[in-house]
Design a protein around this motif. Sequence first.
Motif, PDB file in Angstrom:
ATOM      1  N   ALA A 299      29.353  36.150  43.987  1.00 10.74           N
ATOM      2  CA  ALA A 299      28.148  36.924  43.686  1.00 10.74           C
ATOM      3  C   ALA A 299      27.818  36.856  42.199  1.00 10.74           C
ATOM      4  N   LEU A 300      28.830  36.957  41.364  1.00 15.32           N
ATOM      5  CA  LEU A 300      28.642  36.892  39.911  1.00 15.32           C
ATOM      6  C   LEU A 300      28.029  35.554  39.518  1.00 15.32           C
ATOM      7  N   GLU A 301      28.564  34.474  40.058  1.00 17.06           N
ATOM      8  CA  GLU A 301      28.074  33.140  39.715  1.00 17.06           C
ATOM      9  C   GLU A 301      26.685  32.867  40.279  1.00 17.06           C
ATOM     10  N   SER A 302      26.288  33.579  41.332  1.00 14.61           N
ATOM     11  CA  SER A 302      24.972  33.356  41.939  1.00 14.61           C
ATOM     12  C   SER A 302      23.841  33.972  41.120  1.00 14.61           C
ATOM     13  N   ARG A 303      24.171  34.900  40.229  1.00 13.72           N
ATOM     14  CA  ARG A 303      23.133  35.541  39.413  1.00 13.72           C
ATOM     15  C   ARG A 303      22.670  34.592  38.325  1.00 13.72           C
ATOM     16  N   LYS A 304      21.389  34.431  38.199  1.00  9.60           N
ATOM     17  CA  LYS A 304      20.832  33.556  37.162  1.00  9.60           C
ATOM     18  C   LYS A 304      20.604  34.324  35.862  1.00  9.60           C
ATOM     19  N   LYS A 305      20.152  35.576  35.968  1.00  9.08           N
ATOM     20  CA  LYS A 305      19.858  36.403  34.789  1.00  9.08           C
ATOM     21  C   LYS A 305      20.600  37.725  34.894  1.00  9.08           C
ATOM     22  N   HIS A 306      20.801  38.339  33.734  1.00 10.32           N
ATOM     23  CA  HIS A 306      21.374  39.692  33.656  1.00 10.32           C
ATOM     24  C   HIS A 306      22.671  39.827  34.460  1.00 10.32           C
ATOM     25  N   LYS A 307      23.580  38.893  34.226  1.00 12.45           N
ATOM     26  CA  LYS A 307      24.860  38.942  34.925  1.00 12.45           C
ATOM     27  C   LYS A 307      25.694  40.124  34.442  1.00 12.45           C
ATOM     28  N   PRO A 308      26.395  40.780  35.362  1.00 12.10           N
ATOM     29  CA  PRO A 308      27.347  41.812  34.918  1.00 12.10           C
ATOM     30  C   PRO A 308      28.521  41.109  34.233  1.00 12.10           C
ATOM     31  N   GLU A 309      29.344  41.878  33.549  1.00  9.52           N
ATOM     32  CA  GLU A 309      30.479  41.282  32.846  1.00  9.52           C
ATOM     33  C   GLU A 309      31.589  40.839  33.782  1.00  9.52           C
ATOM     34  N   ASN A 310      31.661  41.428  34.972  1.00 11.40           N
ATOM     35  CA  ASN A 310      32.777  41.126  35.851  1.00 11.40           C
ATOM     36  C   ASN A 310      32.410  41.472  37.289  1.00 11.40           C
ATOM     37  N   SER A 311      33.346  41.215  38.198  1.00 20.04           N
ATOM     38  CA  SER A 311      33.165  41.594  39.599  1.00 20.04           C
ATOM     39  C   SER A 311      34.328  42.498  40.019  1.00 20.04           C
ATOM     40  N   ALA A 312      34.085  43.290  41.031  1.00 21.58           N
ATOM     41  CA  ALA A 312      35.107  44.215  41.520  1.00 21.58           C
ATOM     42  C   ALA A 312      36.345  43.462  42.005  1.00 21.58           C
ATOM     43  N   MET A 313      36.153  42.410  42.772  1.00 22.47           N
ATOM     44  CA  MET A 313      37.286  41.665  43.316  1.00 22.47           C
ATOM     45  C   MET A 313      38.103  40.994  42.208  1.00 22.47           C
ATOM     46  N   ASP A 314      37.440  40.441  41.203  1.00 18.60           N
ATOM     47  CA  ASP A 314      38.154  39.802  40.092  1.00 18.60           C
ATOM     48  C   ASP A 314      38.932  40.829  39.277  1.00 18.60           C
ATOM     49  N   MET A 315      38.316  41.977  39.011  1.00 20.17           N
ATOM     50  CA  MET A 315      39.008  43.015  38.249  1.00 20.17           C
ATOM     51  C   MET A 315      40.233  43.519  39.011  1.00 20.17           C
ATOM     52  N   ALA A 316      40.080  43.752  40.310  1.00 21.81           N
ATOM     53  CA  ALA A 316      41.200  44.233  41.115  1.00 21.81           C
ATOM     54  C   ALA A 316      42.341  43.207  41.109  1.00 21.81           C
ATOM     55  N   ALA A 317      42.000  41.935  41.264  1.00 24.60           N
ATOM     56  CA  ALA A 317      43.030  40.885  41.254  1.00 24.60           C
ATOM     57  C   ALA A 317      43.747  40.842  39.909  1.00 24.60           C
ATOM     58  N   ALA A 318      43.002  40.993  38.823  1.00 28.07           N
ATOM     59  CA  ALA A 318      43.602  40.962  37.485  1.00 28.07           C
ATOM     60  C   ALA A 318      44.546  42.152  37.272  1.00 28.07           C
ATOM     61  N   MET A 319      44.276  43.250  37.952  1.00 27.97           N
ATOM     62  CA  MET A 319      45.099  44.459  37.839  1.00 27.97           C
ATOM     63  C   MET A 319      46.229  44.473  38.868  1.00 27.97           C
ATOM     64  N   ASP A 320      46.272  43.478  39.754  1.00 24.50           N
ATOM     65  CA  ASP A 320      47.242  43.418  40.854  1.00 24.50           C
ATOM     66  C   ASP A 320      47.129  44.624  41.780  1.00 24.50           C
ATOM     67  N   ILE A 321      45.894  45.010  42.099  1.00 23.21           N
ATOM     68  CA  ILE A 321      45.643  46.084  43.059  1.00 23.21           C
ATOM     69  C   ILE A 321      44.662  45.564  44.105  1.00 23.21           C
ATOM     70  N   GLU A 322      44.463  46.332  45.152  1.00 18.67           N
ATOM     71  CA  GLU A 322      43.530  45.973  46.223  1.00 18.67           C
ATOM     72  C   GLU A 322      42.366  46.959  46.221  1.00 18.67           C
ATOM     73  N   LEU A 323      41.156  46.481  46.514  1.00 21.79           N
ATOM     74  CA  LEU A 323      40.052  47.403  46.744  1.00 21.79           C
ATOM     75  C   LEU A 323      40.378  48.210  47.993  1.00 21.79           C
ATOM     76  N   LEU A 324      39.970  49.474  48.003  1.00 17.97           N
ATOM     77  CA  LEU A 324      40.136  50.269  49.217  1.00 17.97           C
ATOM     78  C   LEU A 324      39.322  49.648  50.342  1.00 17.97           C
ATOM     79  N   THR A 325      39.819  49.784  51.554  1.00 16.91           N
ATOM     80  CA  THR A 325      39.038  49.416  52.729  1.00 16.91           C
ATOM     81  C   THR A 325      38.161  50.621  53.076  1.00 16.91           C
ATOM     82  N   GLU A 326      37.226  50.442  53.980  1.00 15.06           N
ATOM     83  CA  GLU A 326      36.412  51.580  54.424  1.00 15.06           C
ATOM     84  C   GLU A 326      37.309  52.663  55.023  1.00 15.06           C
ATOM     85  N   GLU A 327      38.291  52.261  55.809  1.00 15.66           N
ATOM     86  CA  GLU A 327      39.210  53.225  56.424  1.00 15.66           C
ATOM     87  C   GLU A 327      40.002  53.992  55.355  1.00 15.66           C
TER      88      GLU A 327
END
Length: 189
Positions: free
Chosen positions: A98-126
């Motif tokens: 999603a980050l790479e698909s943005r042409k303009k005004h990209k955010p600094e990072n993505s949730a999945m990349d940040m979580a991976a860098a922290m060695d944690i998992e995003l919560l599931t809906e459950e």
Amino acid sequence: MTKSNKRELSQEQREELLRTLKARFEKNMNRHEDLEWAKVQAKLEANTEKLWSLYEMERTGGEPDVIGHDEKTGEYIFYDCSAESPKGRRSVCYDREALESRKKHKPENSAMDMAAAMDIELLTEEQYRELQKLGNFDTKTSSWVQTPANIRKLGGAIFCDRRYDTVFVYHNGAESYYAARGFRGSLKV
């Protein structure tokens, strides 16, 4: 200096983090009524690499706390328990694609990349719904949650929040990002 030093905490950082986690644990016993801090601390001290992840969760505003114990594995389960989505993890899109698909005004990072860098998992809906049974979270913000592959394949991602005393699950384009949307993580120790 070894390669892994980057992910190691100083003695002072470890002690400060353990004090913070203990104080939060004792203040919020409703999240873990049948658990003892001494056992949690012993597990943390035996798994110092996990302390680094908890430190990152804390540093970015997640206020991690124990929310359960996996009887099968013996692991303690930590979730981000900050009242609102962690401040240091907001204004991010869902993932790298999603980050790479943005042409303009990209955010600094993505949730999945940040979580991976922290060695944690995003919560599931459950897991997000489990968290909401422990208190009222994200009443002014929202949090990305793990998105099923079929939704992500079509360009979407899901997030949750709490409004009108109800947990809502919504969708957005995965490339979207907002100042009030971040993500919550989980870690097993």
